[in-house]
Design an enzyme around this catalytic site. Sequence first.
Site, short mmCIF file in Angstrom:
data_model
loop_
_atom_site.label_atom_id
_atom_site.label_comp_id
_atom_site.label_asym_id
_atom_site.label_seq_id
_atom_site.Cartn_x
_atom_site.Cartn_y
_atom_site.Cartn_z
N TYR A 129 24.54 -26.25 7.89
CA TYR A 129 26.00 -26.36 7.87
C TYR A 129 26.59 -24.95 7.71
O TYR A 129 26.14 -24.18 6.86
CB TYR A 129 26.42 -27.25 6.70
N HIS A 130 27.60 -24.64 8.51
CA HIS A 130 28.17 -23.28 8.52
C HIS A 130 29.37 -23.21 7.59
O HIS A 130 30.40 -23.86 7.82
CB HIS A 130 28.61 -22.93 9.94
N GLY A 131 29.26 -22.44 6.51
CA GLY A 131 30.39 -22.20 5.64
C GLY A 131 31.37 -21.23 6.27
O GLY A 131 31.20 -20.82 7.43
N GLU A 202 33.23 -24.81 12.97
CA GLU A 202 32.94 -25.37 11.66
C GLU A 202 33.25 -24.37 10.55
O GLU A 202 33.76 -24.73 9.49
CB GLU A 202 31.47 -25.78 11.60
#
Length: 330
Positions: A129-131, A202
């Site tokens: 998951y890309h912050g 994202e």
Amino acid sequence: MMGGNESCVAGPIPTSYLTCLTYILQEWTGVEHIGDYLSYVFYLVWVLFPLVVVFILPGVIVVLFYVSALFLHIYKRKNELKEAYSHDAWVGARETLATLWDGHGRIWHGYELHGIKNIPEGPGLVVFYHGATPIDCIYFMARLLMTMKRQCRVVADNFVFRIPGFKLLLDVHGVIPGPREACVSTLKKGHLLAIAPGGLREALFSDEMYTVLWNNRQGFAQVAIDAKVPIIPMFTQNVREGFRTLGGIKIFRSLYEHTRLPVVPMYGGFPVKLRTFIGEPILYEPNMTAEELAEKTKAAVQALIDKHQKIPGNIFRALMERFQTQKKDD
């Protein structure tokens, strides 16, 4: 004028220095009641200081990137490396930078890596998951190199390769722009490769609800199928609390859709607790389609979010977690 200065110097209490400064500025500028203006300025600084800090702190990460790039250029010159440098020539440089970034992660975020046993000995595709920033991926790569002596390549957005001064840094760490053929080739050579299917979208437009924004992207799944490697899901707890964006403002979303550039302002740099969790690998199955594998991977990443992240994310809570202990599950 001399008499005023002497009276300032002779003042018996510390406040006389501020009075002296006010007197000198008033004499120099000719502005009456300048003390009132100074009081107003000091008040504005006091009020706006927290706001300024949260927008300046992200710049620290940018500075660290350029320090890393400068170090590599010095390293290259010192060792008289040719442009066609070999892999082994950069081992010392990579380990030095890994120590730098891992130290930053330990000190500023109390960084932890859990589930490292789920990383296979051979090649694999790490999907995360890309912050708002990929800082957690950098910490992961640094810790992996230090503990397992393994380098993890990573796929980055095209705009990264247009940043001045980053070329050598990207080359040394095996960062690639991500054509499918290049990804498959990297994996077939036995390397680990990390990719965030959500990419910039994202990073910029997800929020404290940790919504996974992958749309219908299946390219990463096809890469894993073509290379016949497992997919390793990864998620970092509180990654959205360390840095946040103003992606909820419509004008920034519109600018991104037209330019495809990260024009969304970012703030943060808060020293929140970061824990990266590695999920169980999704093994290669010859009969699984790219669509099925993509959905299975998305579900695995979502499961890590549901298990390890409190929704909605909260910056204060994430800061307090620095003082809490958590039993390791790896």
